[in-house]
Design an enzyme around this catalytic site. Structure first.
Site, PDB file in Angstrom:
ATOM      1  N   ASN A  10       4.868   7.465   6.294  1.00  0.00           N
ATOM      2  CA  ASN A  10       4.776   6.058   5.742  1.00  0.00           C
ATOM      3  C   ASN A  10       3.514   6.137   5.050  1.00  0.00           C
ATOM      4  OD1 ASN A  10       4.567   3.492   5.149  1.00  0.00           O
ATOM      5  ND2 ASN A  10       4.216   2.864   7.276  1.00  0.00           N
ATOM      6  N   LYS A  12       2.469   3.977   3.013  1.00  0.00           N
ATOM      7  CA  LYS A  12       1.936   2.434   3.065  1.00  0.00           C
ATOM      8  C   LYS A  12       1.592   2.254   1.634  1.00  0.00           C
ATOM      9  CE  LYS A  12       0.494   2.917   7.916  1.00  0.00           C
ATOM     10  NZ  LYS A  12      -0.478   2.678   8.734  1.00  0.00           N
ATOM     11  N   HIS A 102       7.413  -3.191  10.622  1.00  0.00           N
ATOM     12  CA  HIS A 102       6.005  -2.447  10.851  1.00  0.00           C
ATOM     13  C   HIS A 102       4.884  -3.355  11.097  1.00  0.00           C
ATOM     14  CE1 HIS A 102       2.260  -0.062  10.047  1.00  0.00           C
ATOM     15  NE2 HIS A 102       2.993   0.973  10.020  1.00  0.00           N
ATOM     16  N   GLU A 104       1.901  -3.853  10.302  1.00  0.00           N
ATOM     17  CA  GLU A 104       1.417  -4.357   9.020  1.00  0.00           C
ATOM     18  C   GLU A 104       2.177  -5.585   8.721  1.00  0.00           C
ATOM     19  OE1 GLU A 104       0.605  -0.652   7.355  1.00  0.00           O
ATOM     20  OE2 GLU A 104      -0.657  -0.052   9.018  1.00  0.00           O
ATOM     21  N   GLU A 170       4.934   2.444  17.830  1.00  0.00           N
ATOM     22  CA  GLU A 170       3.530   2.328  17.251  1.00  0.00           C
ATOM     23  C   GLU A 170       2.591   1.564  17.944  1.00  0.00           C
ATOM     24  OE1 GLU A 170       3.871   4.182  13.156  1.00  0.00           O
ATOM     25  OE2 GLU A 170       4.088   2.171  12.858  1.00  0.00           O
ATOM     26  N   GLY A 176      -4.105   3.809  12.511  1.00  0.00           N
ATOM     27  CA  GLY A 176      -5.295   3.934  11.404  1.00  0.00           C
ATOM     28  C   GLY A 176      -6.512   4.059  12.343  1.00  0.00           C
ATOM     29  N   SER A 216      -2.086   7.609  14.322  1.00  0.00           N
ATOM     30  CA  SER A 216      -3.024   8.609  14.189  1.00  0.00           C
ATOM     31  C   SER A 216      -2.525  10.112  14.610  1.00  0.00           C
ATOM     32  CB  SER A 216      -4.340   8.145  15.188  1.00  0.00           C
ATOM     33  OG  SER A 216      -4.779   7.097  14.775  1.00  0.00           O
TER      34      SER A 216
HETATM   35  P1  13P Z   1      -1.769   6.145  10.844  1.00  0.00           P
HETATM   36  O1  13P Z   1      -0.909   7.632  11.158  1.00  0.00           O
HETATM   37  O2  13P Z   1      -2.474   6.175   9.714  1.00  0.00           O
HETATM   38  O3  13P Z   1      -2.526   5.940  12.390  1.00  0.00           O
HETATM   39  O4  13P Z   1      -0.406   5.215  10.626  1.00  0.00           O
HETATM   40  C1  13P Z   1       0.516   5.040  11.513  1.00  0.00           C
HETATM   41  C2  13P Z   1       1.538   4.145  10.950  1.00  0.00           C
HETATM   42  O5  13P Z   1       1.348   3.107  10.944  1.00  0.00           O
HETATM   43  C3  13P Z   1       2.623   4.812  10.305  1.00  0.00           C
HETATM   44  O6  13P Z   1       3.667   3.835  10.289  1.00  0.00           O
END
Ligand code: 13P
Length: 258
Positions: A10, A12, A102, A104, A170, A176, A216
């Site tokens: 992803n 983002k 997601h 976010e 997740e 992150g 992560s």
């Molecule tokens: P990270 O791997 O940067 O922690 O992000 C995970 C994520 O949100 C994937 O959709």
């Protein structure tokens, strides 16, 4: 039953369409150089909307075996929905998967379980497989609310009649942050999700649904997750922006030694 592992990146809101071309090329070449077994492991990338056409053209022209996903879609098909993207358009760009819900989107855009459910139906209408993202926040984790991700899955898929589905667990506190869930923690939650799906939706669907871990994930920790019986892949954020690191994650079998 064997579920084909799925490794998804992803991106983002990173990498413009020119950077996307270079990144996709490098990823495909790195995997090809390593004689990557695309039959045995699906490799999916989810770039921003504005990159999709460039990535699709490149993948088609070069015959790369990478699979495209979108990061979101509208619950509507077309009309006066400024800024939204229809599943119909994504299907035309050969997006086989779409991320839905997601954390976010749930947090920054206040997406509700109802909207996530409507988006799952929209993906289904256009023959795109939803990757439904679920996970508990730090506060919910500290309050022992282990049912949060399970309820999010049930809200998303109940009464949809969906026959193909991917779920990404997740934990929000692991996204992150560099704070990764242990493989045992992730396995326990993911097993719970699978059991609830079997009991409350459909046993066959639960058996074949790939459930991924995300948060992560890096090349040096992916193997622990993929050794677990219920974890069928990973959804990678930051580490998917580096083609070599992402290719190393996709080659997780070499770390496991199977
Ligand atoms: P990270 O791997 O940067 O922690 O992000 C995970 C994520 O949100 C994937 O959709």
């Amino acid at each position: 039953m064997t579920r084909t592992p799925l490794i998804a990146g992803n991106w983002k809101m990173n990498l413009d369409h020119q950077q996307a071309i270079a990144t996709v090329q490098k990823l495909a070449w790195t995997l090809d150089d390593a004689d990557f077994d695309y039959e045995g492991v699906e490799v999916v990338i989810a770039p921003p909307f504005t990159d999709l056409r460039s990535a699709q053209t490149l993948i088609d022209a070069e015959g790369f075996k990478l699979i495209l996903a979108a990061q979101d879609l509208s619950d509507q098909d077309h009309g006066a929905y400024t800024g939204d993207i229809s599943g119909e358009f994504l299907a035309k760009l050969n997006c086989q998967y779409v991320l839905i819900g997601h954390s976010e989107r749930r947090m920054i855009h206040n997406e509700s379980d109802q909207l996530v459910h409507a988006k799952v139906l929209a993906a289904k209408r256009h023959g795109i497989v939803p990757i439904v993202c679920v996970g508990e926040s730090l506060e919910q984790k500290n309050a022992g609310q282990t049912e949060v991700p399970i309820n999010q899955v049930l809200e998303a898929v109940k009464d949809t009649g969906i026959s193909e589905l991917v779920i990404a667990y997740e934990p929000v506190w692991a996204i992150g942050t560099g704070e990764v869930a242990t493989a045992e923690q992730a396995e326990e939650t993911i097993r719970g999700i699978r059991e609830s799906l079997a009991e409350q939706v459909d046993e066959g669907l639960a058996e074949k649904t790939r459930i991924l871990y995300g948060g992560s994930v890096k090349a040096n920790n992916v193997a622990g997750f993929l050794k677990m019986p219920n974890i069928d892949g990973v959804l990678v954020g930051g580490a998917s922006l580096d083609s070599e690191e992402f290719a190393n994650i996709a080659r997780f079998r070499e770390h496991i030694g199977v």
